[in-house]
Design an enzyme around this catalytic site. Structure first.
Site, PDB file in Angstrom:
ATOM      1  N   GLU A 110      -8.381  -5.899 -12.605  1.00  0.00           N
ATOM      2  CA  GLU A 110      -8.598  -4.692 -11.940  1.00  0.00           C
ATOM      3  C   GLU A 110      -7.818  -4.684 -10.672  1.00  0.00           C
ATOM      4  O   GLU A 110      -7.680  -5.946  -9.913  1.00  0.00           O
ATOM      5  CB  GLU A 110     -10.193  -4.544 -11.709  1.00  0.00           C
ATOM      6  CG  GLU A 110     -10.501  -3.563 -10.334  1.00  0.00           C
ATOM      7  CD  GLU A 110     -10.049  -2.263 -10.981  1.00  0.00           C
ATOM      8  OE1 GLU A 110     -10.168  -1.491 -11.746  1.00  0.00           O
ATOM      9  OE2 GLU A 110      -9.681  -1.493  -9.904  1.00  0.00           O
ATOM     10  N   TYR A 112     -26.859  18.829  -9.476  1.00  0.00           N
ATOM     11  CA  TYR A 112     -27.945  18.352 -10.217  1.00  0.00           C
ATOM     12  C   TYR A 112     -28.438  16.929  -9.369  1.00  0.00           C
ATOM     13  O   TYR A 112     -27.581  16.444  -8.478  1.00  0.00           O
ATOM     14  CB  TYR A 112     -27.434  17.786 -11.413  1.00  0.00           C
ATOM     15  CG  TYR A 112     -26.238  17.031 -11.703  1.00  0.00           C
ATOM     16  CD1 TYR A 112     -26.221  15.460 -11.603  1.00  0.00           C
ATOM     17  CD2 TYR A 112     -25.128  17.592 -11.966  1.00  0.00           C
ATOM     18  CE1 TYR A 112     -25.115  14.906 -11.666  1.00  0.00           C
ATOM     19  CE2 TYR A 112     -23.876  16.857 -12.027  1.00  0.00           C
ATOM     20  CZ  TYR A 112     -23.765  15.436 -11.865  1.00  0.00           C
ATOM     21  OH  TYR A 112     -22.861  14.850 -12.140  1.00  0.00           O
TER      22      TYR A 112
HETATM   23  C1  LIG Z   1     -15.322  16.325 -10.605  1.00  0.00           C
HETATM   24  C2  LIG Z   1     -15.509  15.168 -11.793  1.00  0.00           C
HETATM   25  C3  LIG Z   1     -16.530  15.268 -12.473  1.00  0.00           C
HETATM   26  C4  LIG Z   1     -16.832  14.566 -13.501  1.00  0.00           C
HETATM   27  N1  LIG Z   1     -17.904  14.520 -14.332  1.00  0.00           N
HETATM   28  C5  LIG Z   1     -18.152  13.850 -15.347  1.00  0.00           C
HETATM   29  C6  LIG Z   1     -19.488  13.799 -16.123  1.00  0.00           C
HETATM   30  O1  LIG Z   1     -20.337  14.447 -15.603  1.00  0.00           O
HETATM   31  N2  LIG Z   1     -19.620  13.253 -17.301  1.00  0.00           N
HETATM   32  C7  LIG Z   1     -18.651  12.628 -17.851  1.00  0.00           C
HETATM   33  O2  LIG Z   1     -18.534  11.857 -18.912  1.00  0.00           O
HETATM   34  N3  LIG Z   1     -17.288  12.704 -17.131  1.00  0.00           N
HETATM   35  C8  LIG Z   1     -17.125  12.951 -15.781  1.00  0.00           C
HETATM   36  N4  LIG Z   1     -15.888  13.217 -15.333  1.00  0.00           N
HETATM   37  C9  LIG Z   1     -14.744  12.360 -16.020  1.00  0.00           C
HETATM   38  C10 LIG Z   1     -15.022  11.028 -15.700  1.00  0.00           C
HETATM   39  O3  LIG Z   1     -15.157  10.767 -14.212  1.00  0.00           O
HETATM   40  C11 LIG Z   1     -13.700  10.126 -16.009  1.00  0.00           C
HETATM   41  O4  LIG Z   1     -13.371  10.317 -17.445  1.00  0.00           O
HETATM   42  C12 LIG Z   1     -13.968   8.526 -15.993  1.00  0.00           C
HETATM   43  O5  LIG Z   1     -14.321   8.112 -14.877  1.00  0.00           O
HETATM   44  C13 LIG Z   1     -12.704   7.749 -16.484  1.00  0.00           C
HETATM   45  O6  LIG Z   1     -12.937   6.550 -16.396  1.00  0.00           O
HETATM   46  P1  LIG Z   1     -11.819   5.408 -16.848  1.00  0.00           P
HETATM   47  O7  LIG Z   1     -12.447   3.890 -16.709  1.00  0.00           O
HETATM   48  O8  LIG Z   1     -10.854   5.766 -17.879  1.00  0.00           O
HETATM   49  O9  LIG Z   1     -10.910   5.565 -15.401  1.00  0.00           O
HETATM   50  P2  LIG Z   1     -11.019   5.359 -13.899  1.00  0.00           P
HETATM   51  O10 LIG Z   1     -12.559   5.443 -13.746  1.00  0.00           O
HETATM   52  O11 LIG Z   1      -9.898   5.983 -13.242  1.00  0.00           O
HETATM   53  O12 LIG Z   1     -10.850   3.717 -13.977  1.00  0.00           O
HETATM   54  C14 LIG Z   1      -9.657   3.245 -13.885  1.00  0.00           C
HETATM   55  C15 LIG Z   1      -9.670   1.501 -13.250  1.00  0.00           C
HETATM   56  O13 LIG Z   1      -8.146   0.979 -13.457  1.00  0.00           O
HETATM   57  C16 LIG Z   1      -7.951   0.527 -12.303  1.00  0.00           C
HETATM   58  N5  LIG Z   1      -6.564   0.348 -12.339  1.00  0.00           N
HETATM   59  C17 LIG Z   1      -5.470   1.452 -12.201  1.00  0.00           C
HETATM   60  N6  LIG Z   1      -4.190   0.910 -12.480  1.00  0.00           N
HETATM   61  C18 LIG Z   1      -4.667  -0.243 -12.708  1.00  0.00           C
HETATM   62  C19 LIG Z   1      -3.748  -1.564 -13.070  1.00  0.00           C
HETATM   63  N7  LIG Z   1      -2.097  -1.088 -13.136  1.00  0.00           N
HETATM   64  N8  LIG Z   1      -4.056  -2.596 -13.375  1.00  0.00           N
HETATM   65  C20 LIG Z   1      -5.419  -2.826 -13.351  1.00  0.00           C
HETATM   66  N9  LIG Z   1      -6.261  -2.045 -13.056  1.00  0.00           N
HETATM   67  C21 LIG Z   1      -5.848  -0.660 -12.822  1.00  0.00           C
HETATM   68  C22 LIG Z   1      -8.436   1.689 -11.227  1.00  0.00           C
HETATM   69  O14 LIG Z   1      -8.616   0.956  -9.947  1.00  0.00           O
HETATM   70  C23 LIG Z   1      -9.935   1.802 -11.583  1.00  0.00           C
HETATM   71  O15 LIG Z   1     -10.986   0.941 -11.380  1.00  0.00           O
HETATM   72  C24 LIG Z   1     -15.708  13.949 -14.203  1.00  0.00           C
HETATM   73  C25 LIG Z   1     -14.391  13.972 -13.645  1.00  0.00           C
HETATM   74  C26 LIG Z   1     -14.119  14.697 -12.451  1.00  0.00           C
HETATM   75  C27 LIG Z   1     -12.968  14.582 -11.667  1.00  0.00           C
END
Ligand SMILES: Cc1cc2nc3c(=O)[nH]c(=O)nc-3n(C[C@H](O)[C@H](O)[C@H](O)COP(=O)(O)OP(=O)(O)OC[C@H]3O[C@@H](n4cnc5c(N)ncnc54)[C@H](O)[C@@H]3O)c2cc1C
Length: 389
Positions: A33, A213
């Site tokens: 991370e 909510y």
């Molecule tokens: C306003 C809003 C509301 C939403 N509501 C919902 C909802 O109600 N329900 C739902 O299902 N989804 C919802 N989403 C979507 C959801 O938030 C995202 O799809 C989800 O958080 C994505 O998770 P992820 O782990 O793929 O990415 P992220 O949460 O972005 O995690 C990526 C991680 O990788 C790390 N990282 C980045 N680059 C590197 C690197 N080079 N090396 C190592 N680590 C790195 C970052 O620090 C981070 O910790 C919403 C999104 C928004 C913007």
């Protein structure tokens, strides 16, 4: 190729869920991370049954239920009039879809995932370790995690919308969508009485909508306002100017205007998309979550799709008949069409939610004629999803 170590870039919802599923399947997992500590923005998350079922199967259901609320419905109301348009009934979601529809604080979900990861001796988490400089070697993969060179058999890019692993696969940059999300949480006691505590309320407006909510077992109210504006910032939690958002919703329904006025710590997030038809995999490297299909949040499915990705990826890697590269290619073949379809449906919802005052009465009349049950049935293909095989 036999797989002993799987590296996961990113410790968000996608990365931690994948780590837990892969470990339960018998793999040794290392999560790298970028951040020095794992934290989530102060905002809510809807976890629909298609994803909730996977978390339940990991044994996380009781921990989720301790902090989540189960909504009675998703109710649409007009931004200006405040009048109810339609309610999609969710009280029986657990029976209908095999898992409840849950509302919770993002930090609570992250804590639950982290506790499970910490209790798992097969998973190691390295903080302050950004993944970069990925290369293939005869024996597997090599990459830098911060200052340290690491090797792994497989690398999963779960590093979010601005993924470095996607860039390594020659995927394009995240594209701004011309919309921003303004988020805050407020103590429930400070919310106007007319704001329902037992459901998701979606106020539909002209080029904007607001989603409200309960979270934290009903102690707080999550407020997200999506507005069409060109601003492009990069962080999850850039401070938003409360005066701007109050002005944007000035003169709307009394409950909504008062609710927006009650929010103080607003954050602003530029909504970006990643085309689900871009690269997801090459050899022993594959992407999951926002890294390969960041989508508009209008169906609340981004995190749910990430959790589904992790489950399908794990099932494919467990297939003894498939070499790792083929297993990852099969994962992509199964997941890409669904992620692309959900992203498209989210875009369509956006157009429907943000209709002009001229078109909105026709939308409202159509929704009413259809009725809540039939409208909910239109989402059965999302909420009722189950793994093949
Ligand atoms: C306003 C809003 C509301 C939403 N509501 C919902 C909802 O109600 N329900 C739902 O299902 N989804 C919802 N989403 C979507 C959801 O938030 C995202 O799809 C989800 O958080 C994505 O998770 P992820 O782990 O793929 O990415 P992220 O949460 O972005 O995690 C990526 C991680 O990788 C790390 N990282 C980045 N680059 C590197 C690197 N080079 N090396 C190592 N680590 C790195 C970052 O620090 C981070 O910790 C919403 C999104 C928004 C913007």
């Amino acid at each position: 190729m036999s797989v002993s170590t799987i590296a996961v870039a990113g410790g968000g919802i996608a990365g931690l869920t994948a780590a837990l599923l892969l470990s339960r399947a018998g793999f040794r997992v290392e999560v790298f991370e970028r951040a020095d500590r794992l934290s989530e923005v102060g905002a809510g998350l809807q976890i629909s049954p298609n994803a909730g079922r996977i978390l339940d199967n990991l044994g996380l259901g009781p921990a989720l239920d301790a902090v989540a609320t189960r909504p009675e419905a998703i109710e649409m109301r007009g931004v200006q009039s405040g009048r109810a348009i339609i309610a999609l009934p969710l009280a029986r979601a657990a029976i209908r879809y095999g898992a409840p529809y849950r509302l919770l604080h993002r930090a609570d979900l992250l804590d639950i995932l982290l506790s499970a990861v910490a209790a798992d001796p097969q998973i190691a988490v390295h903080l302050g370790s950004p993944v970069s400089n990925i290369s293939e070697t005869a024996a597997g993969l090599r990459f830098a995690a911060g200052d340290i060179s690491r090797d792994a058999d497989i690398l999963i890019g779960a590093d979010g919308v601005r993924s470095s692993v996607r860039a390594h696969l020659r995927g394009g940059p995240a594209e701004p969508t011309g919309r921003t999300a303004w988020r805050t949480t407020i103590p429930t006691a400070a919310a106007p009485d007319g704001i329902a505590r037992d459901r998701v309320t979606v106020f539909l407006g002209d080029r904007s909508h607001v989603v409200v909510y309960p979270i934290r077992s009903g102690r707080e109210i999550n407020v997200v306002a999506i507005v069409e504006e060109a601003w492009q910032g990069e962080g999850w939690s850039e401070p938003g100017d409360a005066a701007f958002i109050r002005q944007r919703f000035c003169g709307t329904a009394d409950d909504l205007e008062d609710l927006i006025a009650a929010g103080s710590d607003w954050t602003r997030w530029c909504l970006c998309g990643v085309d689900a038809n871009g690269p997801w995999q090459n050899g022993r490297i594959a992407l999951i979550g926002d890294a390969c299909h960041a989508m508009l949040p209008f169906l609340a499915q981004g995190a749910a799709m990430a959790i589904e990705d992790a489950a399908v990826l794990t099932r494919m890697l467990l297939r003894p008949d498939l070499p790792a590269e083929i297993a990852l290619a099969r994962y992509v073949a199964e997941r890409r069409p669904r992620a692309a379809r959900v992203a498209q449906a989210a875009r369509q919802s956006g157009a429907i939610y943000h209709m002009s005052p001229l078109a909105a009465p026709f939308r409202d009349a159509t929704m009413k004629a259809l009725g809540g049950d039939r409208l909910l049935a239109r989402y059965d293909w999302i909420y009722g999803w189950r793994q093949n095989g």
